[in-house]
Write an enzyme that holds these catalytic residues in place. Structure first.
Site, PDB file in Angstrom:
ATOM      1  N   GLY A 112      -1.046 -33.738 -22.456  1.00  0.00           N
ATOM      2  CA  GLY A 112      -2.563 -34.331 -22.617  1.00  0.00           C
ATOM      3  C   GLY A 112      -2.560 -35.087 -24.569  1.00  0.00           C
TER       4      GLY A 112
ATOM      5  N   ARG B 228      -2.443 -22.874 -24.993  1.00  0.00           N
ATOM      6  CA  ARG B 228      -2.093 -21.432 -25.817  1.00  0.00           C
ATOM      7  C   ARG B 228      -3.732 -20.971 -26.053  1.00  0.00           C
ATOM      8  NH1 ARG B 228      -1.896 -26.193 -29.818  1.00  0.00           N
ATOM      9  NH2 ARG B 228      -3.430 -25.815 -31.623  1.00  0.00           N
ATOM     10  N   ASN B 229      -4.874 -21.822 -24.929  1.00  0.00           N
ATOM     11  CA  ASN B 229      -6.321 -21.640 -25.186  1.00  0.00           C
ATOM     12  C   ASN B 229      -6.486 -21.057 -24.197  1.00  0.00           C
ATOM     13  OD1 ASN B 229      -6.801 -22.565 -28.053  1.00  0.00           O
ATOM     14  ND2 ASN B 229      -6.125 -24.136 -27.605  1.00  0.00           N
TER      15      ASN B 229
END
Length: 356
Positions: free
Chosen positions: A255, A163-164
């Site tokens: 992750g 989302r980054n």
């Protein structure tokens, strides 16, 4: 009694679209009570063979809940226009205990909990159909992605959820996946996110620059994923893996603190759940459980605790918080955190952060 009508918000409309396209397969509609209870209590759909970790439900007002009967046709509308239907199968209520099992907290400061508590507790489940095909325009389709993968000759594709914008830790994970697979499918969330997260425009601008200038051509596939963030940590990590399986990925990267927020989940809790789920079910996709990358001053590049022996002052965390603070102040973050070419693209934007 007349036909029932349920207005949809943008997030529920997108759920309806994702059911229709097969992105949420094997769901054929919004979850009924049996599937819902299976997901909440056992992280699988009714029948016990299909893993699923996030409830996909249709909320209705109390009047519809108490009036609709089994087999009733219910119109689904958006902006006052009929876009689909659901054939009601059953009704059920969502409890605080259900929310706790999904998010592992009832804290109203958790964005997923807050959003779920803002919905009606009354739900109806059943098979859905889209009647206005225009809502499917531009929708991400498993048929399309699988066809593209085959056309490119890719036998193995690693899905990457984000989302980054891309920073150096994400770059490290993606390059590692490129060593293992034919291609990486970078598939950022383009639906609802919390205030302060990066906008769709910022994420896209960063990846456009990265793909054009730094990644090998013909091995990166970039498309946005229209679904909301739930911030449900470990459960959402598995949900994200299932979606990428449906899109044709063979591998999926999980992750540190995947889909986490605010310290509600352990750093590698999603790894633990992935191991638990894959021991019980055939998930249909291989999970790549990667340790957190960081910059090592001694080594001089990005590493992880699996590849580097140095600790203490040699270790520089690649902090998303520091990156956001720098960009918010129109400053280029330290190059060990994010490539200056990437941060410069984001800083050009009028407002790269969600403010609603």
């Amino acid at each position: 009694m007349g036909r029932f009508n349920v207005p949809l918000d943008e997030e529920t409309l997108q759920d309806l679209i994702n059911i229709e396209t097969g992105l949420f397969a094997p769901l054929a509609g919004f979850m009924g009570c049996a599937d819902y209870r299976g997901v909440i209590d056992g992280m699988c759909l009714a029948g016990g063979v299909s893993p699923w970790t996030i409830p996909i439900t249709l909320s209705v007002d109390e009047g519809v809940y108490h009036s609709v009967g089994k087999g009733d046709a219910v119109d689904l509308t958006f902006g006052g226009k009929r876009v689909g239907t659901i054939c009601a199968d059953d009704c059920f209520e969502v409890t605080d205990d259900d929310i706790l099992k999904t998010f592992k907290t009832l804290d109203g400061r958790h964005p997923g909990v807050s959003k779920e508590k803002g919905r009606s507790a009354y739900r109806i489940g059943g098979r859905t159909a889209i009647t206005d095909r225009s809502v499917l325009e531009g929708a991400l389709s498993p048929d399309e992605t699988k066809r593209d993968f085959e056309r490119n000759g890719w036998k193995t594709v690693a899905g990457f959820q984000t989302r980054n914008p891309v920073h150096n830790a994400h770059e490290h994970l993606q390059r590692t996946a490129l060593e293992l697979c034919d291609a990486v499918f970078i598939n950022p969330i383009m639906g609802w996110k919390k205030r302060g997260d990066f906008t769709e425009e910022a994420v896209t601008a960063a990846y456009d620059k990265m793909i054009a200038g730094f990644y090998p051509q013909g091995r990166i596939y970039f498309r946005g994923l229209k679904t909301q963030m739930r911030y449900a940590g470990p459960r959402e990590a598995i949900f994200h893996a299932i979606i990428r399986r449906n899109l044709g990925c063979t591998h999926f990267i999980i992750g540190r603190d995947h889909a986490g927020v605010g310290g509600y989940y352990g750093h590698y809790e999603a790894h633990d759940l992935a191991r638990e789920i894959t021991a019980k079910f055939d998930l249909g996709i291989q999970t790549l459980l990667f340790s957190e990358p960081y910059y090592c001053k001694k080594c001089g590049f990005v590493v992880s605790n699996k590849t580097c022996a140095h600790e203490g002052s040699h270790k520089v965390e690649i902090s998303g918080t520091i990156i956001r603070d720098c960009i918010n102040n129109k400053k280029i973050p330290d190059p060990v955190l994010m490539r200056p070419e990437i941060s410069a693209e984001i800083i050009k934007l009028d407002n790269p952060f969600i403010i609603l």
